[in-house]
Design a protein around this motif. Structure first.
Motif, short mmCIF file in Angstrom:
data_model
loop_
_atom_site.label_atom_id
_atom_site.label_comp_id
_atom_site.label_asym_id
_atom_site.label_seq_id
_atom_site.Cartn_x
_atom_site.Cartn_y
_atom_site.Cartn_z
N GLU A 89 -100.77 19.84 -27.07
CA GLU A 89 -100.70 19.63 -28.52
C GLU A 89 -100.36 18.19 -28.89
OE1 GLU A 89 -96.57 20.06 -27.21
OE2 GLU A 89 -98.43 21.11 -26.72
N MET A 90 -99.69 17.43 -27.99
CA MET A 90 -99.23 16.10 -28.36
C MET A 90 -100.38 15.16 -28.71
SD MET A 90 -95.99 16.25 -28.35
CE MET A 90 -95.64 14.53 -28.50
N ALA A 91 -101.41 15.15 -27.88
CA ALA A 91 -102.54 14.25 -28.14
C ALA A 91 -103.32 14.67 -29.38
CB ALA A 91 -103.47 14.22 -26.93
N ILE A 92 -103.23 15.94 -29.76
CA ILE A 92 -103.87 16.41 -30.99
C ILE A 92 -103.11 15.88 -32.21
CG2 ILE A 92 -104.43 18.46 -32.35
CD1 ILE A 92 -106.15 18.23 -29.92
N ILE A 93 -101.78 15.92 -32.11
CA ILE A 93 -100.95 15.56 -33.26
C ILE A 93 -100.98 14.05 -33.53
CG2 ILE A 93 -98.55 15.49 -34.11
CD1 ILE A 93 -98.14 18.14 -32.60
N ASP A 94 -100.81 13.23 -32.47
CA ASP A 94 -100.74 11.78 -32.71
C ASP A 94 -102.08 11.07 -32.55
OD1 ASP A 94 -101.09 11.63 -29.98
OD2 ASP A 94 -99.08 10.91 -29.53
N ASP A 95 -103.12 11.83 -32.22
CA ASP A 95 -104.47 11.28 -32.15
C ASP A 95 -104.55 10.11 -31.16
OD1 ASP A 95 -107.17 11.28 -32.76
OD2 ASP A 95 -106.96 9.83 -34.40
N ARG A 96 -103.88 10.27 -30.03
CA ARG A 96 -103.90 9.26 -28.98
C ARG A 96 -104.37 9.90 -27.68
NH1 ARG A 96 -98.18 6.25 -29.16
NH2 ARG A 96 -99.21 5.02 -27.53
N PRO A 97 -104.75 9.13 -26.67
CA PRO A 97 -105.20 9.69 -25.41
C PRO A 97 -104.10 10.53 -24.75
CG PRO A 97 -105.82 7.39 -25.55
CD PRO A 97 -104.90 7.65 -26.71
N ARG A 98 -104.50 11.40 -23.87
CA ARG A 98 -103.55 12.23 -23.14
C ARG A 98 -102.54 11.35 -22.41
NH1 ARG A 98 -104.16 17.49 -24.99
NH2 ARG A 98 -106.33 18.20 -24.80
N LEU A 127 -91.80 21.92 -30.90
CA LEU A 127 -91.73 20.50 -30.55
C LEU A 127 -90.29 20.02 -30.51
CD1 LEU A 127 -94.72 19.05 -32.61
CD2 LEU A 127 -94.62 19.46 -30.14
N VAL A 128 -89.47 20.47 -31.47
CA VAL A 128 -88.06 20.08 -31.49
C VAL A 128 -87.34 20.63 -30.26
CG1 VAL A 128 -85.86 20.41 -32.68
CG2 VAL A 128 -87.90 19.82 -33.98
N SER A 129 -87.67 21.87 -29.88
CA SER A 129 -87.06 22.47 -28.70
C SER A 129 -87.40 21.67 -27.45
CB SER A 129 -87.53 23.91 -28.55
OG SER A 129 -87.01 24.49 -27.37
N ARG A 130 -88.67 21.28 -27.31
CA ARG A 130 -89.06 20.49 -26.15
C ARG A 130 -88.42 19.11 -26.18
NH1 ARG A 130 -95.54 22.02 -25.36
NH2 ARG A 130 -95.18 24.23 -24.90
N LEU A 131 -88.27 18.55 -27.38
CA LEU A 131 -87.61 17.25 -27.51
C LEU A 131 -86.16 17.34 -27.06
CD1 LEU A 131 -87.68 14.31 -28.42
CD2 LEU A 131 -87.16 15.08 -30.74
N ARG A 132 -85.49 18.43 -27.46
CA ARG A 132 -84.10 18.62 -27.02
C ARG A 132 -84.02 18.70 -25.50
NH1 ARG A 132 -80.30 20.01 -30.82
NH2 ARG A 132 -81.07 20.60 -32.90
N ASP A 133 -84.95 19.45 -24.92
CA ASP A 133 -84.97 19.57 -23.46
C ASP A 133 -85.17 18.20 -22.81
OD1 ASP A 133 -84.62 22.28 -23.68
OD2 ASP A 133 -86.74 22.78 -23.41
N ASP A 134 -86.09 17.42 -23.38
CA ASP A 134 -86.35 16.08 -22.84
C ASP A 134 -85.11 15.20 -22.94
OD1 ASP A 134 -88.92 16.81 -22.25
OD2 ASP A 134 -89.82 15.87 -24.01
N ILE A 135 -84.40 15.31 -24.07
CA ILE A 135 -83.19 14.52 -24.27
C ILE A 135 -82.13 14.92 -23.24
CG2 ILE A 135 -81.25 14.09 -25.82
CD1 ILE A 135 -83.24 14.25 -28.14
#
Length: 390
Positions: free
Chosen positions: A90-99, A137-145
């Motif tokens: 989903e990330m590359a879909i949301i920010d319209d950048r390459p994988r 996305l927030v949950s994954r961000l928390r995990d990453d943090i």
């Protein structure tokens, strides 16, 4: 024709709808909402180790995992493992950048693929799905943090461990003169290339006008190698209080390494005892690089080629003690393979021949001066190159 189970397995729209109810992203959807999403999901099958997309690809779709596992990774490291009922891409879909990473199937996997435009239409038409996406996305961000915080904490712990390792090694050169006027100068240094390394050296005065010198190299680098270095230091200095005889020291240290908690670890170790008044060097070498003895009166460099297997290989260590005489002005050089295996920018090793030439050519230098010269030459050789630990 060979027909696999994967090829036979095709989801109906009804099965897709039931599956979507278990996906966090679509959990609050009505039956009509889920049927609409099911109609735009395209089923895709991947075999083991097959790439779903590659880092740098355009973000053209979001993927839902019906069955199987998917590894999210870059060339350098694994980022995550996605499993049944999870989604990714989903990330590359949301920010319209390459994988920003690659996705690879672990074993056979069955996925549902939603194209970019269809995915945006779903989010625009249903605020519940948009809210679920933000929560995910927030949950994954928390995990990453949390992972980043833990990595920072571990890095700090390793830096502290490195400081401790450096602090347990001799910080000053040893200069000793016996009552009979015979003297010895010992100088050493260690530069761990990683936070915590496995190289160890030490030198210390012993009774009866003797000096002990040791050098060792634990297999590998990192925390456990550093821990063995700490343990070796403690065990050594405890043992020499009761007996500094070579067989006793080597036996006790070998048993310590053999019983070390990290199964399979071993350590090369060389223990040298210099009798200053008798001008003798006695030593036992357990698998370490052979020390060099430069005889100044005949301008000859000799390799003290004697030894047994490294410590920790077996519970009992065969301790073959060698003894040689030396003259005033002789030089003894002990080193680890971090010196000889250092690479220049062309990946050519520093090598033993270069080290041997330096010892002979600079035999007029003091122990400290020779040590500094070797390190300076190594650093010059390895500019833009690689060395592990010296």
């Amino acid at each position: 024709m060979i027909i696999t189970v994967m090829e036979l397995y095709m989801l109906s729209d009804e099965q897709k709808t039931i599956f979507l109810k278990g996906i966090e992203l679509f959990r609050d959807g009505t039956d009509d909402d889920l049927k609409m999403v099911a109609s735009i999901c395209n089923e895709a099958h991947f075999s083991d180790d097959e790439d779903i997309f590659i880092e740098g690809d355009d973000g053209d779709a979001v993927y839902l995992i019906v069955n199987g596992q998917v590894k999210i990774h870059t060339l350098e490291k694994q980022i995550a493992i996605r499993k049944d009922n999870e989604f990714f891409g989903e990330m590359a879909i949301i920010d319209d950048r390459p994988r920003s990473a690659s996705a690879t199937s672990i074993g056979n996997s069955i996925l549902l693929k939603i194209d970019r435009d269809d995915f945006f239409n779903v989010l625009q038409s249903n605020t519940r799905f948009l809210r679920n996406l933000l929560k995910a996305l927030v949950s994954r961000l928390r995990d990453d943090i949390n992972v980043a915080v833990e990595a920072t904490r571990m890095k700090q712990d390793l830096l502290r461990a490195r400081e401790l390792q450096v602090n347990i090694l001799p910080s000053d050169d040893l200069h000793y003169t016996s009552p009979n006027g015979n003297d010895i100068e010992v100088s050493g240094v260690c530069y761990p290339a990683e936070n915590v390394g496995g190289d160890y050296f030490d030198y210390f005065q012993l009774p009866d006008h003797k000096v002990g010198i040791v050098i060792g190299d634990v297999m590998g680098h990192g925390f456990h190698s550093g821990l063995m270095v700490f343990t070796t230091k403690s065990c050594l200095h405890t043992q020499i209080i009761s007996s500094y005889d070579i067989p006793d020291v080597m036996s006790v240290l070998n048993k310590m390494v053999y019983s070390f908690v990290q199964s399979g670890m071993f350590m090369t170790f060389c223990y040298i005892m210099v009798d200053i008044d008798k001008h003798t060097i006695s030593y036992c070498n357990a698998g370490h690089n052979y020390p060099y003895h430069y005889r100044c009166n005949i301008n000859k460099l000799e390799s003290l080629e004697s030894g047994t297997h490294p410590m920790g290989i077996s519970e009992n260590l065969s301790c073959d003690i060698e003894s040689i005489r030396y003259n005033d002005g002789d030089i003894l050089v002990l080193y680890t393979d971090g010196i000889t295996e250092a690479l220049d920018c062309n990946r050519e090793e520093f090598g033993v021949e270069r080290l041997e030439r330096m010892i002979v050519d600079k035999s007029d230098l003091s122990a400290l001066e020779l040590r500094k010269h070797i390190i300076n030459e190594l650093n010059s050789y390895c500019q833009s190159g690689i060395y592990t630990e010296i």
